[in-house]
Design a protein around this motif. Structure first.
Motif, PDB file in Angstrom:
ATOM      1  N   LEU A 170      14.259  40.088   4.253  1.00 40.92           N
ATOM      2  CA  LEU A 170      13.122  40.609   3.503  1.00 40.92           C
ATOM      3  C   LEU A 170      12.679  39.575   2.468  1.00 40.92           C
ATOM      4  CD1 LEU A 170      14.249  44.284   2.761  1.00 40.92           C
ATOM      5  CD2 LEU A 170      12.765  43.481   4.601  1.00 40.92           C
ATOM      6  N   VAL A 171      11.373  39.460   2.275  1.00 39.66           N
ATOM      7  CA  VAL A 171      10.814  38.601   1.236  1.00 39.66           C
ATOM      8  C   VAL A 171      10.071  39.485   0.255  1.00 39.66           C
ATOM      9  CG1 VAL A 171       9.260  36.705   0.698  1.00 39.66           C
ATOM     10  CG2 VAL A 171      10.624  36.635   2.801  1.00 39.66           C
ATOM     11  N   ILE A 172      10.529  39.492  -0.996  1.00 41.80           N
ATOM     12  CA  ILE A 172       9.945  40.331  -2.054  1.00 41.80           C
ATOM     13  C   ILE A 172       9.309  39.419  -3.099  1.00 41.80           C
ATOM     14  CG2 ILE A 172      10.373  42.141  -3.736  1.00 41.80           C
ATOM     15  CD1 ILE A 172      10.972  42.961  -0.846  1.00 41.80           C
ATOM     16  N   GLY A 173       8.002  39.548  -3.274  1.00 40.27           N
ATOM     17  CA  GLY A 173       7.295  38.728  -4.250  1.00 40.27           C
ATOM     18  C   GLY A 173       7.057  39.474  -5.554  1.00 40.27           C
ATOM     19  N   VAL A 174       7.337  38.810  -6.674  1.00 38.69           N
ATOM     20  CA  VAL A 174       7.072  39.387  -7.994  1.00 38.69           C
ATOM     21  C   VAL A 174       6.215  38.403  -8.783  1.00 38.69           C
ATOM     22  CG1 VAL A 174       9.200  40.731  -7.996  1.00 38.69           C
ATOM     23  CG2 VAL A 174       9.198  38.429  -8.976  1.00 38.69           C
ATOM     24  N   SER A 175       5.593  38.881  -9.843  1.00 34.07           N
ATOM     25  CA  SER A 175       4.699  38.034 -10.625  1.00 34.07           C
ATOM     26  C   SER A 175       5.489  37.000 -11.425  1.00 34.07           C
ATOM     27  CB  SER A 175       3.858  38.892 -11.565  1.00 34.07           C
ATOM     28  OG  SER A 175       4.696  39.508 -12.533  1.00 34.07           O
ATOM     29  N   TYR A 176       4.806  35.921 -11.831  1.00 36.91           N
ATOM     30  CA  TYR A 176       5.449  34.860 -12.596  1.00 36.91           C
ATOM     31  C   TYR A 176       5.887  35.334 -13.979  1.00 36.91           C
ATOM     32  CZ  TYR A 176       4.813  30.952  -9.398  1.00 36.91           C
ATOM     33  OH  TYR A 176       4.925  30.090  -8.337  1.00 36.91           O
ATOM     34  N   SER A 177       5.294  36.392 -14.464  1.00 37.49           N
ATOM     35  CA  SER A 177       5.675  36.914 -15.780  1.00 37.49           C
ATOM     36  C   SER A 177       6.910  37.813 -15.733  1.00 37.49           C
ATOM     37  CB  SER A 177       4.500  37.701 -16.378  1.00 37.49           C
ATOM     38  OG  SER A 177       4.164  38.812 -15.543  1.00 37.49           O
ATOM     39  N   SER A 202       3.010  34.223  -6.700  1.00 40.78           N
ATOM     40  CA  SER A 202       4.207  35.060  -6.842  1.00 40.78           C
ATOM     41  C   SER A 202       5.467  34.216  -6.744  1.00 40.78           C
ATOM     42  CB  SER A 202       4.239  36.138  -5.753  1.00 40.78           C
ATOM     43  OG  SER A 202       4.353  35.540  -4.467  1.00 40.78           O
ATOM     44  N   VAL A 203       6.537  34.780  -7.305  1.00 39.52           N
ATOM     45  CA  VAL A 203       7.876  34.219  -7.125  1.00 39.52           C
ATOM     46  C   VAL A 203       8.538  35.052  -6.028  1.00 39.52           C
ATOM     47  CG1 VAL A 203      10.098  33.750  -8.199  1.00 39.52           C
ATOM     48  CG2 VAL A 203       7.994  33.546  -9.539  1.00 39.52           C
ATOM     49  N   ALA A 236      11.755  51.150  -7.173  1.00 35.82           N
ATOM     50  CA  ALA A 236      12.574  50.641  -8.273  1.00 35.82           C
ATOM     51  C   ALA A 236      11.829  49.595  -9.096  1.00 35.82           C
ATOM     52  CB  ALA A 236      13.870  50.045  -7.717  1.00 35.82           C
ATOM     53  N   LEU A 237      11.089  48.733  -8.452  1.00 32.31           N
ATOM     54  CA  LEU A 237      10.319  47.717  -9.178  1.00 32.31           C
ATOM     55  C   LEU A 237       9.229  48.367 -10.033  1.00 32.31           C
ATOM     56  CD1 LEU A 237       9.942  44.849  -6.523  1.00 32.31           C
ATOM     57  CD2 LEU A 237      11.509  44.960  -8.469  1.00 32.31           C
ATOM     58  N   ASP A 238       8.584  49.383  -9.489  1.00 33.50           N
ATOM     59  CA  ASP A 238       7.563  50.104 -10.254  1.00 33.50           C
ATOM     60  C   ASP A 238       8.181  50.759 -11.486  1.00 33.50           C
ATOM     61  OD1 ASP A 238       5.625  49.349  -8.469  1.00 33.50           O
ATOM     62  OD2 ASP A 238       5.591  51.270  -7.388  1.00 33.50           O
ATOM     63  N   ASP A 239       9.341  51.407 -11.305  1.00 34.26           N
ATOM     64  CA  ASP A 239       9.997  52.079 -12.427  1.00 34.26           C
ATOM     65  C   ASP A 239      10.447  51.084 -13.503  1.00 34.26           C
ATOM     66  OD1 ASP A 239       9.619  54.480 -11.150  1.00 34.26           O
ATOM     67  OD2 ASP A 239      11.655  54.582 -10.314  1.00 34.26           O
ATOM     68  N   ALA A 240      10.791  49.872 -13.064  1.00 37.20           N
ATOM     69  CA  ALA A 240      11.262  48.860 -14.010  1.00 37.20           C
ATOM     70  C   ALA A 240      10.112  48.074 -14.626  1.00 37.20           C
ATOM     71  CB  ALA A 240      12.229  47.902 -13.310  1.00 37.20           C
ATOM     72  N   GLY A 241       8.890  48.358 -14.212  1.00 38.32           N
ATOM     73  CA  GLY A 241       7.735  47.659 -14.756  1.00 38.32           C
ATOM     74  C   GLY A 241       7.590  46.240 -14.243  1.00 38.32           C
TER      75      GLY A 241
END
Length: 276
Positions: A179-186, A223-224, A251-256
Motif C-alpha cells: 500500500l502507498v499512503i500519501g500525506v501532506s508535507y505539513s 505528498s509524502v 484513523a488519519l482523519d481522526d488524527a487530523g
C-alpha cells in the motif's frame, strides 16, 4: 419398371445383407460412442480417486473419448467392407492437409499438452493471463476456461496462454500487501508512521511472524508517500486490502493528518475599460 423389379429380385439377398451390415455399422458407432463416454467416466473417477487435478482429468478424458470414438468409426467402416488400411492412409493425408490449414488449432492442442506437463497452474488457482484475471475451471484440448470475479466465463485458446506471461496468485500460501499512503508535507511524519504501524500490527489478518515494512518511500510533488507492506495469507489478501485502507483513512482523519488530493485553482482577472 419390370427391369427394376427383376434387378431387385436378383439382388434381394445382397441388398438385405447390405442393409443389415449398414445397420450393424450404425449400431457399432452408437455403441462406440456410449463406450467412449463410459471409458471417459471411468478414467475421470480413477484419476479423481488419486487426487489428480480436475483440469488434467478433463484434458485426459477428452483425448481418451476422441480415441475410442475414432476406433469405433473405423470398426464400423471396416464392417461395411471398406479397406481400412487405405482409409487410414487417406485420413492421414487428409489430416496433414487439414493440419496445415488449421495450424492455430494444432498449436492450441500442443499448448494444452504443455500446460498439462509443465503445470503452471491448476484447477481452482486464481491467475492473470492474456489480459484476463480469474479462477481456472477447466483445461481442455484446445482452450482453457476461467471464471472472473463477476462470475463471467472466459474461454482462452491454449496457444494464447502459453505465449503470454502467466501470473499465478495461488501458488504461494502467503502474499505481501503493498500500500502507498500519501500525506501532506505539513504532516508530522513520526506521528503518521506510528499510526500506520499501530493499525497494521493490531490487524488480526496480518501475519505477525513476518516483517512488516513501513516508511517513507517517496517525496512526491504534492505528498509524502509512505509504503505499508504487511504479509497476509493469500486467501485473505483482498479482505485485508480493503479493510486496512478503510481503517487508515478513518484513523488519519481522526488524527487530523491530511491526505492531499489534486486541486484546481482558477484565477479570474477582470479588466476595467474606461469609456471615452
Amino acid at each position: 419398371m419390370d427391369i427394376i423389379l427383376d434387378w431387385f429380385a436378383q439382388n434381394e439377398a445382397k441388398l438385405l445383407q447390405y442393409l443389415i451390415d449398414f445397420g450393424i455399422a450404425i449400431a457399432i458407432i452408437i455403441v462406440g460412442k456410449w463406450v467412449a463416454k463410459l471409458v471417459r467416466k471411468g478414467i475421470d473417477k480413477m484419476l479423481s480417486l488419486k487426487n489428480i487435478d480436475k483440469a488434467v482429468i478433463s484434458f485426459v478424458g477428452s483425448i481418451v473419448y476422441g480415441i475410442v470414438f475414432f476406433v469405433a468409426i473405423i470398426a464400423a467402416i471396416s464392417h461395411l467392407g471398406f479397406n481400412t488400411a487405405s482409409l487410414v492412409a487417406i485420413v492421414g493425408a487428409a489430416g496433414l492437409a487439414v493440419g496445415l490449414a488449421l495450424q492455430g488449432s494444432l498449436s492450441n492442442f500442443a499448448s494444452g499438452v504443455l500446460l498439462i506437463i509443465l503445470k503452471p497452474f491448476k484447477s481452482g488457482d486464481f491467475i492473470d493471463v492474456a489480459g484476463v484475471a480469474g479462477i481456472v475451471e477447466e483445461i481442455n484440448i484446445f482452450s482453457s476456461k476461467l471464471r472472473t470475479g463477476d462470475n463471467k466465463t472466459v474461454i482462452i485458446p491454449n496457444g494464447k496462454i502459453t505465449s503470454s506471461t502467466i501470473t499465478n496468485f495461488s501458488t504461494k500460501a502467503e502474499r505481501r500487501l503493498d500500500l502507498v499512503i500519501g500525506v501532506s508535507y505539513s504532516s508530522d511524519l513520526a506521528k503518521t508512521k506510528a499510526l500506520l504501524t499501530k493499525l497494521t500490527s493490531e490487524h488480526e489478518l496480518v501475519l505477525k511472524e513476518k516483517e512488516t515494512v513501513i516508511g517513507v518511500q517517496e517525496l512526491a510533488e504534492s505528498s509524502v508517500n509512505f509504503v505499508v507492506r504487511p504479509w497476509v495469507k493469500s486467501d485473505d489478501y483482498w479482505i485485508l486490502h480493503r479493510d486496512l485502507l478503510e481503517k487508515i483513512k478513518i484513523a488519519l482523519d481522526d488524527a487530523g493528518i491530511e491526505i492531499p488530493f489534486p486541486q484546481l485553482s482558477v484565477h479570474v482577472n477582470q479588466e476595467t475599460k474606461n469609456e471615452q
